[in-house]
Design a protein around this motif. Structure first.
Motif, PDB file in Angstrom:
ATOM      1  N   LEU A  87      16.543   4.201  15.500  1.00 37.33           N
ATOM      2  CA  LEU A  87      15.964   4.494  16.811  1.00 37.33           C
ATOM      3  C   LEU A  87      16.052   3.298  17.748  1.00 37.33           C
ATOM      4  CD1 LEU A  87      12.818   6.414  15.521  1.00 37.33           C
ATOM      5  CD2 LEU A  87      14.597   7.408  16.977  1.00 37.33           C
ATOM      6  N   ALA A  88      15.968   2.112  17.166  1.00 37.55           N
ATOM      7  CA  ALA A  88      16.005   0.901  17.976  1.00 37.55           C
ATOM      8  C   ALA A  88      17.382   0.602  18.541  1.00 37.55           C
ATOM      9  CB  ALA A  88      15.518  -0.292  17.138  1.00 37.55           C
ATOM     10  N   GLU A  89      18.409   1.324  18.072  1.00 41.36           N
ATOM     11  CA  GLU A  89      19.766   1.085  18.558  1.00 41.36           C
ATOM     12  C   GLU A  89      19.998   1.663  19.948  1.00 41.36           C
ATOM     13  OE1 GLU A  89      22.657   2.439  15.769  1.00 41.36           O
ATOM     14  OE2 GLU A  89      21.770   1.371  14.072  1.00 41.36           O
ATOM     15  N   GLY A  90      19.054   2.426  20.445  1.00 44.39           N
ATOM     16  CA  GLY A  90      19.178   2.929  21.812  1.00 44.39           C
ATOM     17  C   GLY A  90      19.732   4.334  21.933  1.00 44.39           C
ATOM     18  N   TRP A  91      19.760   5.101  20.848  1.00 46.39           N
ATOM     19  CA  TRP A  91      20.208   6.495  20.936  1.00 46.39           C
ATOM     20  C   TRP A  91      19.212   7.286  21.775  1.00 46.39           C
ATOM     21  CZ3 TRP A  91      24.942   7.277  18.994  1.00 46.39           C
ATOM     22  CH2 TRP A  91      25.409   6.387  18.020  1.00 46.39           C
ATOM     23  N   ASP A  92      19.721   8.263  22.498  1.00 46.59           N
ATOM     24  CA  ASP A  92      18.836   9.099  23.303  1.00 46.59           C
ATOM     25  C   ASP A  92      18.051  10.083  22.447  1.00 46.59           C
ATOM     26  OD1 ASP A  92      19.500   8.200  26.062  1.00 46.59           O
ATOM     27  OD2 ASP A  92      21.507   8.866  25.472  1.00 46.59           O
ATOM     28  N   ALA A  93      18.599  10.424  21.288  1.00 46.14           N
ATOM     29  CA  ALA A  93      17.913  11.286  20.327  1.00 46.14           C
ATOM     30  C   ALA A  93      18.558  11.062  18.963  1.00 46.14           C
ATOM     31  CB  ALA A  93      17.996  12.756  20.725  1.00 46.14           C
ATOM     32  N   VAL A  94      17.786  11.325  17.920  1.00 47.66           N
ATOM     33  CA  VAL A  94      18.282  11.198  16.547  1.00 47.66           C
ATOM     34  C   VAL A  94      17.914  12.468  15.796  1.00 47.66           C
ATOM     35  CG1 VAL A  94      18.114   9.919  14.367  1.00 47.66           C
ATOM     36  CG2 VAL A  94      18.072   8.681  16.549  1.00 47.66           C
ATOM     37  N   PHE A  95      18.871  13.017  15.052  1.00 46.05           N
ATOM     38  CA  PHE A  95      18.643  14.216  14.246  1.00 46.05           C
ATOM     39  C   PHE A  95      18.828  13.867  12.773  1.00 46.05           C
ATOM     40  CE2 PHE A  95      20.524  18.293  12.464  1.00 46.05           C
ATOM     41  CZ  PHE A  95      19.299  18.920  12.307  1.00 46.05           C
ATOM     42  N   LEU A  96      17.779  14.046  11.980  1.00 50.20           N
ATOM     43  CA  LEU A  96      17.826  13.770  10.549  1.00 50.20           C
ATOM     44  C   LEU A  96      18.213  15.033   9.797  1.00 50.20           C
ATOM     45  CD1 LEU A  96      14.517  11.682  10.120  1.00 50.20           C
ATOM     46  CD2 LEU A  96      16.852  10.850  10.574  1.00 50.20           C
ATOM     47  N   ALA A  97      19.333  14.978   9.106  1.00 50.45           N
ATOM     48  CA  ALA A  97      19.820  16.117   8.314  1.00 50.45           C
ATOM     49  C   ALA A  97      20.306  15.581   6.976  1.00 50.45           C
ATOM     50  CB  ALA A  97      20.928  16.847   9.053  1.00 50.45           C
ATOM     51  N   VAL A  98      19.396  14.904   6.266  1.00 48.71           N
ATOM     52  CA  VAL A  98      19.803  14.153   5.075  1.00 48.71           C
ATOM     53  C   VAL A  98      20.031  15.027   3.847  1.00 48.71           C
ATOM     54  CG1 VAL A  98      18.744  12.017   5.831  1.00 48.71           C
ATOM     55  CG2 VAL A  98      17.364  13.665   4.558  1.00 48.71           C
ATOM     56  N   GLY A  99      19.574  16.280   3.869  1.00 46.67           N
ATOM     57  CA  GLY A  99      19.820  17.157   2.731  1.00 46.67           C
ATOM     58  C   GLY A  99      18.961  16.809   1.527  1.00 46.67           C
ATOM     59  N   ALA A 100      19.018  17.675   0.532  1.00 44.43           N
ATOM     60  CA  ALA A 100      18.276  17.468  -0.721  1.00 44.43           C
ATOM     61  C   ALA A 100      19.289  17.166  -1.816  1.00 44.43           C
ATOM     62  CB  ALA A 100      17.448  18.705  -1.063  1.00 44.43           C
ATOM     63  N   GLN A 101      19.639  15.914  -1.934  1.00 45.59           N
ATOM     64  CA  GLN A 101      20.701  15.524  -2.853  1.00 45.59           C
ATOM     65  C   GLN A 101      20.184  14.782  -4.083  1.00 45.59           C
ATOM     66  OE1 GLN A 101      24.438  14.279  -1.290  1.00 45.59           O
ATOM     67  NE2 GLN A 101      23.946  14.861   0.797  1.00 45.59           N
ATOM     68  N   LEU A 102      18.867  14.846  -4.313  1.00 47.02           N
ATOM     69  CA  LEU A 102      18.294  14.236  -5.511  1.00 47.02           C
ATOM     70  C   LEU A 102      17.766  15.334  -6.424  1.00 47.02           C
ATOM     71  CD1 LEU A 102      16.186  11.321  -3.941  1.00 47.02           C
ATOM     72  CD2 LEU A 102      18.518  11.210  -4.856  1.00 47.02           C
ATOM     73  N   GLY A 103      18.129  15.276  -7.692  1.00 50.68           N
ATOM     74  CA  GLY A 103      17.598  16.233  -8.648  1.00 50.68           C
ATOM     75  C   GLY A 103      16.113  15.984  -8.871  1.00 50.68           C
ATOM     76  N   ARG A 104      15.339  17.046  -8.844  1.00 48.70           N
ATOM     77  CA  ARG A 104      13.899  16.912  -9.045  1.00 48.70           C
ATOM     78  C   ARG A 104      13.616  16.498 -10.486  1.00 48.70           C
ATOM     79  NH1 ARG A 104      11.031  21.898  -6.925  1.00 48.70           N
ATOM     80  NH2 ARG A 104      11.554  20.846  -4.961  1.00 48.70           N
ATOM     81  N   ARG A 105      12.757  15.538 -10.636  1.00 46.93           N
ATOM     82  CA  ARG A 105      12.412  15.056 -11.971  1.00 46.93           C
ATOM     83  C   ARG A 105      11.510  16.067 -12.669  1.00 46.93           C
ATOM     84  NH1 ARG A 105      12.195  10.468  -8.694  1.00 46.93           N
ATOM     85  NH2 ARG A 105      13.586   8.767  -9.320  1.00 46.93           N
ATOM     86  N   ALA A 106      11.763  16.287 -13.929  1.00 45.11           N
ATOM     87  CA  ALA A 106      10.932  17.183 -14.738  1.00 45.11           C
ATOM     88  C   ALA A 106      10.709  16.524 -16.097  1.00 45.11           C
ATOM     89  CB  ALA A 106      11.610  18.540 -14.911  1.00 45.11           C
ATOM     90  N   TYR A 107       9.467  16.548 -16.555  1.00 45.75           N
ATOM     91  CA  TYR A 107       9.169  15.930 -17.837  1.00 45.75           C
ATOM     92  C   TYR A 107       9.534  16.885 -18.956  1.00 45.75           C
ATOM     93  CZ  TYR A 107       6.670  14.139 -21.854  1.00 45.75           C
ATOM     94  OH  TYR A 107       6.358  13.707 -23.122  1.00 45.75           O
ATOM     95  N   VAL A 108      10.417  16.430 -19.813  1.00 46.44           N
ATOM     96  CA  VAL A 108      10.797  17.190 -21.003  1.00 46.44           C
ATOM     97  C   VAL A 108      10.585  16.284 -22.217  1.00 46.44           C
ATOM     98  CG1 VAL A 108      12.681  18.305 -22.258  1.00 46.44           C
ATOM     99  CG2 VAL A 108      12.497  18.599 -19.780  1.00 46.44           C
ATOM    100  N   PRO A 109       9.685  16.643 -23.122  1.00 48.97           N
ATOM    101  CA  PRO A 109       9.518  15.833 -24.337  1.00 48.97           C
ATOM    102  C   PRO A 109      10.851  15.702 -25.064  1.00 48.97           C
ATOM    103  CG  PRO A 109       7.787  17.484 -24.165  1.00 48.97           C
ATOM    104  CD  PRO A 109       8.798  17.811 -23.109  1.00 48.97           C
TER     105      PRO A 109
END
Length: 549
Positions: free
Chosen positions: A204-226
């Motif tokens: 934001l500090a770079e001076g853009w007039d607007a910023v759109f975040l579209a980072v996606g869900a690219q991390l697998g959700r952690r699940a506890y498995v014994p």
């Protein structure tokens, strides 16, 4: 003695008797909303481009389509086509194969080298898009058409996001994805890969007039498995990402996949292609509650993928996974039964959900993250002015289709925020002499007896025996003939397609033909308001309204 009205008419032409004076209602041509377009998360209007396609005007159809969505060849492969679920034709025989025709048009455009619409006049505004997935690239396309300068930054080696790194090539060949992205770049969108944005404050500090975040869900959700120390446990998102980059991990002969979504199905099908002789999906609920799309599950079963319904992973160790049988309670929630079974498994792949990495918004004033997603308003703006977010990073259904729709929404909202009209350029299928309405056309407003039975065209598929030996595309496209046939199955719900029915049934010759493309108008001097035209309109495109007083 009183005489009947008829005997008071003067002798001569009936044109002298303006029978429209008897009318209490008048017909109006209307443009109602087709259910296919109403159901599309990407805001496509399938009826509009099918209208051109059924005349064989494929380039016109494609150009109408890309007014809303720049990735028809991709969407024609990976979209779960809710438009077809909503299609009124399904009540007659089978839904129109909208998705198949979209793919045909997309592939034809790539083969013919058709270019996307040029950018609009420069506005002098600069917008940064973070993430080169479906939401980010869609937003960039629409912003560029509105004349804004757009840069897209992504941490991946190549653009595409989960389209590239989450969808296997047997569903989406990379040359197709690359071709449609290259066409987007040709409009002037700048894509900077290997350039992760880790701090939104700094961006934001770079001076853009607007910023759109579209980072996606690219991390697998952690699940506890014994699990024992020697158990081999992998994450499905990482597995698919590695394979997309050219790796061929050795999973072993027998692979278990834990989960019930599309990612789980893709992981199991990928495991088979990597050499596993047995790939088994373990899912806690039954088939009716499995979130994976029916067609993907059917293809997986055809390829020999097994599914253990009502089962959960209780423990994993070297060469074996213990599963417990579940049963659904009255609310449909799975409950343990205590019944255990050991299954041979060389690897266990976890596909229990995905998360977005939102560390980049930490410390940004006004930005709120709840349950792992960024909170946004109706215009997809966060609590920080000028910072927008969409796609998988926000509370929404996660799919390529929804992401593309979010990109279009964000572009309109950003344009409005920057002082523009907030409307992306689109074509309108509404005729000048038709009134647009907000009514979604139900099957009850149609006259289906005017349409001949015509079951949908079937897309050919790669032989089952060849599927598990490589990543060749499984579902094939339509030919020009079958695409034309499929487009002509559209019933044009709510929109006049100039069938001449109203012209032919009017007893007063009050319907005037305006020529090809002009449709019709009503001569109100002679229309008695009998309503026959509205009753007999096949598409439900005529409405009777009260006569003004």
């Amino acid at each position: 003695m009183d005489r009947s009205f008829a005997t008071t008419l003067a002798v001569g032409s009936s044109l002298a008797n303006r029978t429209g004076a008897w009318r209490t209602e008048r017909p109006e041509y209307v443009h109602r909303i087709a259910p296919c377009g109403n159901a599309c998360p990407a805001f496509e209007d399938p009826q509009a481009w099918l209208y051109a396609a059924e005349a064989g005007e494929y380039e016109t159809a494609w150009r109408t389509l890309v007014e809303r969505n720049p990735f028809p060849a991709v969407m024609g492969r990976v979209c779960y086509h809710p438009c077809e679920t909503a299609c009124n034709r399904s009540f007659l025989d089978e839904a129109v194969g909208i998705n198949a025709v979209e793919r045909f048009l997309g592939d034809l455009a790539l083969a013919e080298g058709w270019a996307l619409p040029e950018a609009g006049p420069p506005t002098g505004r600069r917008v940064l898009v973070v993430g080169a997935g479906p939401a980010g690239l869609s937003a960039a396309y629409h912003l560029r058409r509105l004349g804004h300068e757009v840069a897209v930054r992504d941490g991946g080696h190549e653009p595409g996001g989960m389209m590239r790194y989450g969808i296997p090539t047997y569903r989406l060949p990379r040359d197709v994805l690359d071709g449609e992205i290259a066409r987007l770049v040709a409009t002037g969108v700048r894509i900077e890969t290997d350039t992760p944005v880790t701090d939104a404050n700094a961006a934001l500090a770079e001076g853009w007039d607007a910023v759109f975040l579209a980072v996606g869900a690219q991390l697998g959700r952690r699940a506890y498995v014994p699990a024992g120390e020697a158990a081999r446990i992998l994450d499905a998102v990482t597995l698919l990402h590695d394979v997309a980059e050219g790796a061929r991990p050795v999973l072993g002969r027998r692979v278990l996949v834990y989960g019930g979504g599309n990612t789980a199905v893709d992981a199991a099908r990928t495991a088979r292609r990597l050499g596993a002789t047995d790939a088994i999906i373990v899912y806690r609920r039954n088939r009716d509650r499995m979130p994976a799309h029916d067609d993907e599950v059917a293809q997986a079963l055809d390829e020999g993928i097994q599914v253990r319904w009502l089962s959960t992973v209780a423990h994993a160790d070297a060469g074996v996974v213990r599963v417990e049988r579940m049963e659904l309670d009255e609310s449909g929630f799975p409950q343990p039964t205590g019944e255990l079974e050991d299954l041979e498994a060389d690897a266990l792949v976890l596909a229990v959900g995905q998360e977005a990495d939102l560390s980049l918004v930490a410390g940004v004033p006004g930005v709120e993250v709840v349950d792992g997603v960024v909170q946004v308003d109706g215009d997809l703006m966060t609590g920080h002015p000028g910072l927008f977010a969409g796609g998988d990073a926000t509370p929404t259904e996660r799919s390529v289709t929804v992401g593309i729709g979010h990109g279009a929404r964000a572009a309109r909202a950003i344009d409005a925020y920057l002082g523009g009209p907030g409307v992306t350029p689109t074509t309108s299928p509404v005729a000048p002499n038709a009134r647009a309405t907000s009514t979604v056309v139900g099957f009850d407003l149609l006259n289906p007896w005017y349409y001949a039975d015509a079951p949908h065209a079937v897309r050919p598929r790669l032989e089952t025996a060849r599927r598990t030996t490589g990543f060749e595309e499984v579902v094939q496209g339509l030919t020009a003939d079958t695409a034309l046939f499929e487009a002509r199955r559209c019933m044009s719900c709510g929109s006049c397609f100039e069938c001449d029915n109203c012209y032919g049934v009017c007893p007063d010759d009050a319907v005037i033909k305006l020529g090809a493309g002009g449709r019709y108008e009503i001569d109100l001097d002679y229309c008695k308001g009998c309503g026959l035209c509205a009753a007999e309109c096949p598409a439900g495109a005529i409405e009777m309204v009260a006569e003004p007083t």
